[in-house]
Design an enzyme around this catalytic site. Structure first.
Site, mmCIF file in Angstrom:
data_model
loop_
_atom_site.group_PDB
_atom_site.id
_atom_site.type_symbol
_atom_site.label_atom_id
_atom_site.label_comp_id
_atom_site.label_asym_id
_atom_site.label_seq_id
_atom_site.Cartn_x
_atom_site.Cartn_y
_atom_site.Cartn_z
ATOM 1 N N GLY A 46 0.833 -1.202 0.000
ATOM 2 C CA GLY A 46 0.000 0.000 0.000
ATOM 3 C C GLY A 46 0.861 1.243 0.000
ATOM 4 N N GLY A 51 1.625 2.413 5.610
ATOM 5 C CA GLY A 51 2.761 1.552 5.927
ATOM 6 C C GLY A 51 3.396 1.909 7.257
ATOM 7 N N GLU A 68 5.750 -3.150 1.015
ATOM 8 C CA GLU A 68 5.896 -2.816 -0.405
ATOM 9 C C GLU A 68 5.029 -1.598 -0.641
ATOM 10 O OE1 GLU A 68 4.937 -1.933 -3.742
ATOM 11 O OE2 GLU A 68 3.790 -3.801 -3.889
ATOM 12 N N CYS A 102 1.633 -0.325 -8.535
ATOM 13 C CA CYS A 102 2.728 0.280 -7.769
ATOM 14 C C CYS A 102 3.992 0.456 -8.595
ATOM 15 C CB CYS A 102 3.025 -0.568 -6.527
ATOM 16 S SG CYS A 102 3.536 -2.258 -6.904
#
Length: 313
Positions: A46, A51, A68, A102
């Protein structure tokens, strides 16, 4: 996204014992409850903001985490790049899933000789992919929700529109959009995660690297150049989770490559064997017998002390 989540929940329930694999659907409150449980490892995908919250929650229980987090992945294009292939690959990687990946190229840094031709070539590639009206294309996606639509619409403010920009909040359609931007503008201050592609002009590769290094370390850096010295300069002068030379996004498809970020783009690695090792506890086991028990290991050591120190070192 909701439909995919429902399909996964059904498939997991059908094929796995719940004591082995369990899938829980929910939003932020569900995630917060999960973070209170004593897991052996937490793997989060996310944004950096959430995070940090995940890492804080895990720290209270000393649970290791893999994060990640994505980030602003620069796409550097030098004058010697193959124009048509470069444009096609950037357009594909950026507008796949309407930019909601991402590893999507976040912005383009192009040298003066190729910037304008590259803009035109990407426009042509977009039309070849999705037609003159991408809203009618079965190959072009939609945004995940209205909150993301509003966020992306706000990022457009102050930029110079080069192409696209058509949008419909009701249907969550946001056309593939190219813009000219400045570093100080909001679109260059956060991960875009959508079909907006800003262009900035740089004098040369060194200038591009310096610009990238001023920000947080990205999940990926993409360089389009046939010059080996340029490729080596990028590798030796930058930090990122990964680097792809003359392509975009495809690194995520190779299970043999460790996948993950560095700094603000994450920590730890997944995919293939690397993911297996991430979720494994490497426990050391040493077994001794009773047949041999040399007395020199035990005190008093006397003149054997210096030898023992060398042994322990």
């Amino acid at each position: 996204t909701a439909q995919v989540a429902a399909l996964l929940a059904e498939a997991v329930a059908n094929h796995f014992d719940p004591s082995v694999v369990a899938l829980v659907q929910g939003g932020a409150s569900t995630a917060q409850e999960l973070l209170q449980l004593p897991f052996d490892h937490i793997f989060f995908t996310g944004g950096a903001k959430i995070g940090r919250q995940v890492m804080l929650a895990a720290a209270t229980q000393l649970i290791p985490v893999t994060l990640e987090l994505g980030g602003k992945n620069p796409c550097i294009v030098l004058d010697d790049a193959n124009l048509e292939i470069t444009a096609r690959r950037i357009a594909w990687g950026k507008f796949f899933n309407a930019g909601q990946t991402c590893v999507a190229p976040d912005y383009v840094l192009a040298t003066a000789g190729i910037r304008k031709p590259l803009e035109e070539a990407i426009k042509a590639a977009v039309e070849s992919f999705f037609g003159s009206d991408p809203s009618l294309s079965a190959s072009y996606g939609r945004l995940v929700n209205q909150a993301q639509f509003d966020r992306l619409e706000a990022l457009l403010e102050g930029t110079q529109l080069l192409s696209g920009g058509q949008r419909d909040r009701k249907t969550l359609y946001f056309a593939p959009t190219l813009v000219s931007a400045e570093l100080s503008q909001p679109i260059m201050q956060e991960e875009i995660f959508g079909p907006l592609l800003p262009f900035l002009e740089v004098a040369d590769l060194a200038s591009a690297i310096a610009l990238v290094n001023e920000g947080e370390h990205p999940l990926a850096i993409y360089l389009f150049s046939q010059n080996r010295e340029a490729q080596e300069l990028l590798l030796n002068s930058s930090q990122s989770g990964g680097v792809v030379l003359n392509d975009v996004v495809v690194q995520a498809a190779f299970s043999t490559l460790p996948f993950g970020g560095v700094g603000a783009s994450g920590m730890g690695r997944g995919h293939g064997r690397h993911g297996f090792e991430t979720f494994s506890n490497l426990r050391s086991i040493l077994k001794r017998g009773f047949q041999l028990d040399l007395p020199f290991r035990y005190p008093p050591y006397g003149n054997r002390l210096s030898w023992l120190r060398r042994f322990l070192d």
